[in-house]
Motif scaffolding. Structure first.
Motif, PDB file in Angstrom:
ATOM      1  N   ASP A 188       0.831  -1.193   0.000  1.00 21.92           N
ATOM      2  CA  ASP A 188       0.000   0.000   0.000  1.00 21.92           C
ATOM      3  C   ASP A 188       0.872   1.253   0.000  1.00 21.92           C
ATOM      4  O   ASP A 188       2.086   1.189   0.214  1.00 21.92           O
ATOM      5  CB  ASP A 188      -0.935  -0.020   1.216  1.00 21.92           C
ATOM      6  CG  ASP A 188      -2.054  -1.044   1.079  1.00 21.92           C
ATOM      7  OD1 ASP A 188      -2.669  -1.093  -0.009  1.00 21.92           O
ATOM      8  OD2 ASP A 188      -2.324  -1.775   2.051  1.00 21.92           O
ATOM      9  N   GLU A 189       0.221   2.387  -0.209  1.00 28.28           N
ATOM     10  CA  GLU A 189       0.945   3.629  -0.468  1.00 28.28           C
ATOM     11  C   GLU A 189       1.869   4.049   0.670  1.00 28.28           C
ATOM     12  O   GLU A 189       2.963   4.583   0.430  1.00 28.28           O
ATOM     13  CB  GLU A 189      -0.049   4.758  -0.755  1.00 28.28           C
ATOM     14  CG  GLU A 189       0.613   6.066  -1.141  1.00 28.28           C
ATOM     15  CD  GLU A 189      -0.376   7.124  -1.555  1.00 28.28           C
ATOM     16  OE1 GLU A 189       0.067   8.218  -1.956  1.00 28.28           O
ATOM     17  OE2 GLU A 189      -1.592   6.873  -1.475  1.00 28.28           O
ATOM     18  N   GLU A 190       1.476   3.822   1.914  1.00 26.29           N
ATOM     19  CA  GLU A 190       2.309   4.269   3.028  1.00 26.29           C
ATOM     20  C   GLU A 190       3.649   3.521   3.075  1.00 26.29           C
ATOM     21  O   GLU A 190       4.592   3.978   3.723  1.00 26.29           O
ATOM     22  CB  GLU A 190       1.566   4.126   4.362  1.00 26.29           C
ATOM     23  CG  GLU A 190       1.060   2.744   4.691  1.00 26.29           C
ATOM     24  CD  GLU A 190      -0.378   2.511   4.280  1.00 26.29           C
ATOM     25  OE1 GLU A 190      -1.147   1.960   5.094  1.00 26.29           O
ATOM     26  OE2 GLU A 190      -0.728   2.865   3.133  1.00 26.29           O
ATOM     27  N   THR A 356      -2.876  -0.304  11.929  1.00 29.05           N
ATOM     28  CA  THR A 356      -1.497   0.082  11.623  1.00 29.05           C
ATOM     29  C   THR A 356      -0.829   0.659  12.862  1.00 29.05           C
ATOM     30  O   THR A 356      -1.449   1.400  13.625  1.00 29.05           O
ATOM     31  CB  THR A 356      -1.459   1.144  10.503  1.00 29.05           C
ATOM     32  OG1 THR A 356      -2.124   0.632   9.352  1.00 29.05           O
ATOM     33  CG2 THR A 356      -0.024   1.500  10.137  1.00 29.05           C
ATOM     34  N   ASN A 358       2.950   2.585  14.134  1.00 30.09           N
ATOM     35  CA  ASN A 358       4.260   3.183  13.888  1.00 30.09           C
ATOM     36  C   ASN A 358       4.896   3.377  15.252  1.00 30.09           C
ATOM     37  O   ASN A 358       4.614   4.358  15.937  1.00 30.09           O
ATOM     38  CB  ASN A 358       4.133   4.533  13.161  1.00 30.09           C
ATOM     39  CG  ASN A 358       3.650   4.393  11.741  1.00 30.09           C
ATOM     40  OD1 ASN A 358       4.421   4.086  10.850  1.00 30.09           O
ATOM     41  ND2 ASN A 358       2.346   4.616  11.540  1.00 30.09           N
ATOM     42  N   THR A 373       6.901   0.186  10.912  1.00 30.73           N
ATOM     43  CA  THR A 373       5.540   0.401  10.423  1.00 30.73           C
ATOM     44  C   THR A 373       4.978  -0.966  10.069  1.00 30.73           C
ATOM     45  O   THR A 373       5.556  -1.703   9.267  1.00 30.73           O
ATOM     46  CB  THR A 373       5.517   1.314   9.193  1.00 30.73           C
ATOM     47  OG1 THR A 373       6.093   2.574   9.525  1.00 30.73           O
ATOM     48  CG2 THR A 373       4.092   1.524   8.698  1.00 30.73           C
ATOM     49  N   LYS A 375       1.244  -3.088   9.269  1.00 23.94           N
ATOM     50  CA  LYS A 375      -0.174  -2.962   8.921  1.00 23.94           C
ATOM     51  C   LYS A 375      -0.775  -4.349   8.743  1.00 23.94           C
ATOM     52  O   LYS A 375      -0.207  -5.196   8.061  1.00 23.94           O
ATOM     53  CB  LYS A 375      -0.316  -2.159   7.624  1.00 23.94           C
ATOM     54  CG  LYS A 375      -1.739  -1.937   7.139  1.00 23.94           C
ATOM     55  CD  LYS A 375      -1.719  -1.065   5.884  1.00 23.94           C
ATOM     56  CE  LYS A 375      -3.118  -0.720   5.410  1.00 23.94           C
ATOM     57  NZ  LYS A 375      -3.078   0.186   4.225  1.00 23.94           N
TER      58      LYS A 375
END
Length: 442
Positions: A188-190, A356, A358, A373, A375
């Protein structure tokens, strides 16, 4: 028992080794059109970058090793046609052009895959190259010595690793992909955005969300890549667009997916009871959805090849399917993923939620610590885990294997929250980060 094996990279090598071990009386014949076997293509970028100095280290078997097992290895033999009902095959010796005919009792199809090559105008120009096998890697290294401007088309794992290798060797590098993100099939984008930023900081041009229209050349050699949004100078172009199964020999004879991937059952049996298939030539059960999917990974290949051999005579060992678990290291980013991304699950029409975190992976009283990170993607109604992604500047990627097992066993995110993991300040906190990300869902 006469066993014929077509193709000898990961799945083929594994299948041959197990067949020779389990059925010492078997007469095993391997047909391979290349002049080498068992090349680890996942190491090409390491070879190109010079991290791996001796390419021989990327091979884990050879015709000589096969001979020691009593296997007849016919290198540089191209199988021209097969009749699975009559159990016959015909091949050409590419060195002598001699035709060879053979019969078999059992057939193991490990024909692998081949890069997708769209019919772009100008595709015939010199210095437009594929990246799949040992010969490709040697050619890329040789061509890259003189190249200044290198364009990589395709932002999957292989393309991304090559971009890093070329950038670190001082080349001007452009990365082109139809998607608006790198590694969009896996993450995914993150998780992709920080890697994109690292590329930008090092001067890599990212031409994302662009479609290649054509190649232009000078004196028969590529000089420019033209997309729907720009033009990019290129002395060397590497195509890393994806792979398709090499199964043309079996069309109309074995059941396949629309893309040509051979359909197998949990024992690696095809629609013909005496024909088995493994590796990139076939589909595999994808546990997050329960459906057959095409997931060309070396880990799947060696596992499937081993299972196929074990079941040649009678069904003994069942495949557990796959989560498509994979990992990659780009610069300081250590990344791993398993199962479905959030976007993939939504695109499939699934009702999912995510959790998620962090946070620092170990206590702050330690001399050093780094952020992780993590998820988790899970079904909203059942809590069943369907995917996970992880990234950190320290190597914590092995943790994703644990989540892979969770998906394979159908575990819920609520169960993961209270799984027993050890605590030791060198490695983690009292609540392991796998617990922590799941605890948020309670």
């Amino acid at each position: 028992m006469k066993v014929a094996v077509i193709g000898c990279t990961h799945a083929g090598t594994a299948a041959i080794a197990q067949t020779a071990k389990r059925y010492p009386e078997a007469q095993i014949t391997v047909y391979e059109r290349n002049d080498n076997i068992s090349f680890l293509s996942c190491g090409i970028a390491l070879y190109v970058s010079g991290v791996v100095q001796d390419a021989q280290g990327l091979f884990y078997s050879s015709p000589e090793k096969m001979a020691e097992m009593g296997v007849t290895t016919r290198m540089r033999h191209d199988v021209l046609d097969i009749n699975v009902e009559q159990k016959t095959l015909r091949a050409r010796n590419l060195e002598t052009q001699e035709l060879v005919e053979d019969t078999f009792d059992k057939l193991i199809v490990t024909t692998g895959s081949w890069p997708i090559v769209p019919k772009f105008p100008g595709i015939e120009l010199d210095n437009i190259m594929l990246c799949k096998n040992y010969n490709h890697s040697n050619m890329i290294i040789e061509k890259a010595k003189e190249a200044k401007n290198i364009v990589v088309i395709g932002a999957g794992y292989i393309g991304i690793e090559l971009v890093e290798a070329f950038e670190e060797s001082g080349k001007n590098v452009t990365l082109i992909d139809m998607s608006d993100r790198i590694m969009s099939k896996y993450l995914d984008e993150e998780f992709t955005a920080p890697v994109e930023q690292s590329f930008k900081e090092r001067g890599v041009k990212l031409a994302l969300g662009e479609t290649v229209n054509r190649f232009e050349g000078v004196d028969g050699q590529v000089a420019k890549v033209v997309t729907n949004a720009g033009e990019y100078e290129a002395d060397l172009v590497i195509l890393c667009i994806g792979f398709k199964p090499s199964t043309e020999l079996f069309r109309g004879q074995l059941e396949m997916l629309d893309n040509g991937a051979i359909i197998v059952d949990e024992y690696m049996r095809t629609s013909h009871p005496d024909v088995f298939a493994a590796g990139d030539s076939c589909a595999v059960k994808y546990n997050p959805t329960g459906e057959a999917a095409y997931i060309p990974l070396a880990t799947n290949a060696v596992r499937m090849g081993t299972i196929a051999a074990c079941n040649l005579v009678e069904p003994r060992i069942r495949s557990l399917g796959t989560q498509g678990t994979s990992g990659i290291k780009i610069y300081e980013h250590h990344i791993a993923t398993t199962g479905m991304t959030e976007q993939a699950a939504l695109d499939a029409g699934m009702n999912v939620k995510v959790s998620t975190i962090n946070e620092n992976y170990r206590p702050e009283f330690m001399p050093t610590y780094e952020l992780i990170t993590l998820k988790i993607v899970y079904e909203a109604d059942t809590g069943r885990i369907v995917g996970a992604q992880l990234s950190s500047k320290v190597d914590l990627t092995a943790a994703i294997n644990t989540v892979s097992v969770c998906i394979q066993k159908g575990m819920t995110v609520h169960e993961l929250a209270v799984v027993d993991f050890f605590f030791q300040p060198h490695f983690n906190k009292p609540w392991n980060f796998l617990n922590s990300v799941a605890l948020q869902t309670l």
